[in-house]
Design an enzyme around this catalytic site. Structure first.
Site, PDB file in Angstrom:
ATOM      1  N   ASP A 155       0.812  -1.209   0.000  1.00 52.68           N
ATOM      2  CA  ASP A 155       0.000   0.000   0.000  1.00 52.68           C
ATOM      3  C   ASP A 155       0.850   1.265   0.000  1.00 52.68           C
ATOM      4  OD1 ASP A 155      -2.107  -1.739   0.104  1.00 52.68           O
ATOM      5  OD2 ASP A 155      -2.436  -1.518   2.256  1.00 52.68           O
ATOM      6  N   GLY A 156       2.058   1.182   0.553  1.00 55.52           N
ATOM      7  CA  GLY A 156       2.913   2.355   0.597  1.00 55.52           C
ATOM      8  C   GLY A 156       3.309   2.865  -0.775  1.00 55.52           C
ATOM      9  N   ASN A 253      -4.656   8.828   2.577  1.00 58.15           N
ATOM     10  CA  ASN A 253      -5.123   8.089   3.749  1.00 58.15           C
ATOM     11  C   ASN A 253      -5.647   9.010   4.841  1.00 58.15           C
ATOM     12  OD1 ASN A 253      -5.045   5.413   3.110  1.00 58.15           O
ATOM     13  ND2 ASN A 253      -3.150   4.963   4.180  1.00 58.15           N
ATOM     14  N   ASP A 283      -4.159  11.725  22.851  1.00 55.06           N
ATOM     15  CA  ASP A 283      -2.905  11.637  22.109  1.00 55.06           C
ATOM     16  C   ASP A 283      -2.958  12.381  20.791  1.00 55.06           C
ATOM     17  OD1 ASP A 283      -1.713  10.219  24.068  1.00 55.06           O
ATOM     18  OD2 ASP A 283      -1.766   8.277  23.058  1.00 55.06           O
ATOM     19  N   THR A 294      -9.625   2.262   6.657  1.00 60.37           N
ATOM     20  CA  THR A 294      -9.138   0.913   6.960  1.00 60.37           C
ATOM     21  C   THR A 294      -7.652   0.907   7.304  1.00 60.37           C
ATOM     22  OG1 THR A 294      -8.865   0.601   4.565  1.00 60.37           O
ATOM     23  CG2 THR A 294     -10.868  -0.260   5.569  1.00 60.37           C
ATOM     24  N   ALA A 295      -7.077   2.066   7.563  1.00 54.71           N
ATOM     25  CA  ALA A 295      -5.660   2.157   7.912  1.00 54.71           C
ATOM     26  C   ALA A 295      -5.528   2.519   9.390  1.00 54.71           C
ATOM     27  CB  ALA A 295      -4.963   3.176   7.007  1.00 54.71           C
ATOM     28  N   TYR A 296      -4.996   3.703   9.691  1.00 51.43           N
ATOM     29  CA  TYR A 296      -4.798   4.130  11.077  1.00 51.43           C
ATOM     30  C   TYR A 296      -6.135   4.259  11.806  1.00 51.43           C
ATOM     31  CZ  TYR A 296      -2.256   6.620  14.814  1.00 51.43           C
ATOM     32  OH  TYR A 296      -1.674   7.000  16.001  1.00 51.43           O
ATOM     33  N   ALA A 297      -7.186   4.695  11.089  1.00 46.05           N
ATOM     34  CA  ALA A 297      -8.473   4.955  11.742  1.00 46.05           C
ATOM     35  C   ALA A 297      -9.080   3.690  12.327  1.00 46.05           C
ATOM     36  CB  ALA A 297      -9.433   5.613  10.751  1.00 46.05           C
TER      37      ALA A 297
END
Length: 521
Positions: A155-156, A253, A283, A294-297
């Protein structure tokens, strides 16, 4: 009849005009546009209708009918591969060789790729090295040079390709050669057939919306204290002061605002279309696209949104509150995030994990949906690709199947099935009725043994009588058998269970005879 150059110039003029109108129009008018969704109807009932504003309404066709078409054959392709991965080198060499020799396309690669030892040492690389075009991310602009993008990796690689184009993005075809591969639906085993289908225009598209992020420096006219140049041992999180970081970026993203190296909670104020919504204490805060949901979230506890849904997701990072849940807002709104005046520390911003920079008390971050999405090519279609990624990468709703009921069973049969589910049968398990029969047989065998022993006792008694051994009758009251061995004397008495008259039982002669078989006590 316009030439191709005139048509390209006209299209760029229209895109630039639309961008300028968007940036100069007040915020409240931007709410009327429709992003990545079917155009809504204009009239509701006999009298109600939407106020039309043709300059600001962005109409995009139904996502289910979004298909890739080329108004002229693509000639240039950008190939981006995953860095520091030896397994990607052979597919990379095979792909660029096929594109240059078979398809006669102009292939662009990063300048750093041509210097990698793993690439230069490959046996087939010298044959294609002179046919490749190189570019440098910091100096070259690829806006009008690339017709098509192919990503090899995870994905990167797709996120990096998105960052190279801060306006219109060419169609992106991503092959899964990385770790997770949520955004890379294609397999490399038959890349010739798949790339040919895409070049011929036989592919579906997913328009992945991006966020336009602008940092407004409130204290730009104030003298800033000179900061020492950081190094890897003192403050590796700080950027190099000599490098000018961009203040206007498009992200695929999410944009992350966190507390950085500070030990204190971040204290951020969140505004929605100019109205203060809440204060974020924790934080940090995530502002995500549907693609970034669907990543960090999702790792921070948010929901997953299909990339075709026009929305922006706001997710707190470890909030110091039990009731602060993630929210989803319309794609047309503008978010503003500032550091609260009473905050003990500043905040730090990163865009898709890159371009990290500080946000002071006088600064603000403005986020809205960009008019330049990323056209991601689908392996099958929008729905099938997304749910396949949820299943393969995240194991979404992966559990053991529940057993079904058999057809035609009665209520008793259903109860037996439920009982079987609760107590699974084993190879050693026995039927309770069989156990009862075994117990009954055992009791019968014991009775038979007792009878045999009783007969032996009778024979012994007869033998004793013939030997003139004196006997004493058994006392029912005391439950003591007076029969004893002449040689053993009185110590050979046999005691049986005392049976009282209140229990209504009789003395057990068989037990007595059994004890005699064992000999004197």
């Amino acid at each position: 009849m316009w030439s191709d150059d005139q048509l390209d110039g006209y299209n760029r003029l229209i895109a630039r005009t639309t961008q300028l109108l968007q940036e100069t129009t007040p915020v409240h008018k931007r709410r009327t546009r429709s992003l990545n969704a079917p155009s809504p109807i204009q009239q509701f009932g006999p009298c109600g209708r939407i106020m039309r504003n043709s300059a600001m309404i962005m109409t995009i066709q139904d996502p289910a009918s979004q298909r890739l078409t080329w108004y002229k054959p693509p000639l240039s392709v950008l190939v981006i591969k995953k860095v520091r991965d030896a397994m990607v080198i052979p597919p990379f060499i095979e792909l660029v060789s096929w594109l240059t020799l078979e398809k006669r396309m102009v292939v662009f690669v990063e300048a750093s790729v041509l210097e990698e030892p793993l690439v230069t040492k490959h046996a087939k690389f010298p044959d294609v090295k002179d046919k490749l075009m190189s570019f440098n991310e910091k100096h070259d602009d690829l806006t009008d040079k690339i017709d098509f993008i192919i990503c090899l990796g995870g994905d990167g690689t797709l996120l990096y390709a998105s960052s190279l184009f801060q306006q219109s993005v060419p169609p992106v075809m991503a092959f899964h050669l990385g770790s997770l591969g949520f955004l890379t639906p294609f397999k490399f085993s038959n890349f010739q057939e798949q790339v040919t289908n895409v070049l011929e225009g036989h592919a579906a598209l997913t328009l992945r919306s991006r966020l336009r992020c602008i940092i407004v420096r409130g204290g730009y006219d104030k003298p800033q204290p000179k900061k020492p140049k950081p190094d890897a041992t003192t403050a590796p999180w700080l950027p190099d002061p000599g490098v000018k970081l961009p203040s206007n970026l498009l992200v695929l993203n999410e944009v992350v605002i966190d507390r950085g190296p500070s030990p204190y909670l971040s204290n951020l104020d969140l505004y929605l279309d100019g109205r203060r919504i809440t204060s974020v204490q924790g934080d940090g805060l995530l502002v995500s696209t549907p693609t970034g949901s669907t990543a960090y979230a999702v790792a921070a506890g948010a929901s997953m949104i299909h990339p075709s849904v026009p929305a922006i997701m706001v997710t707190p990072i470890c909030p110091h509150s039990l009731s602060f849940r993630p929210i989803i807002v319309p794609a047309g709104v503008e978010l503003k995030i500032t550091v609260s005046k009473d905050s003990r520390n500043t905040a730090w911003i990163s865009f898709d994990g890159r371009m990290r920079q500080e946000l002071t008390h006088d600064d603000s971050l403005r986020v809205t949906t960009s008019i330049y999405p990323v056209p991601s090519i689908c392996a099958e279609d929008q729905i099938a690709d997304w749910f396949a990624s949820l299943d393969d990468c995240l194991r979404w709703n992966d559990r053991k199947r529940q057993r079904h009921f058999d057809d035609g069973n009665t209520a008793a049969d259903d109860a037996n099935l439920m009982s079987d589910d609760a107590n699974p049968p084993s190879a050693d398990a026995k039927n309770p009725s069989d156990d009862a029969n075994h117990q009954c047989d055992g009791a019968n065998r014991l009775s038979d043994d007792g009878n045999l022993m009783s007969d032996d006792g009778n024979m012994s008694e007869s033998s004793s009588a013939s030997s003139s051994v004196p006997t004493t009758p058994t006392s029912a009251a005391s439950g003591v058998c007076a029969l004893y061995d002449a040689e053993a004397g009185p110590s050979g008495l046999c005691r049986v269970a005392e049976i009282t008259e209140s229990e209504g039982g009789d003395s057990d002669d068989d037990s007595c005879n059994d004890n005699h078989e064992a000999g004197p006590s």
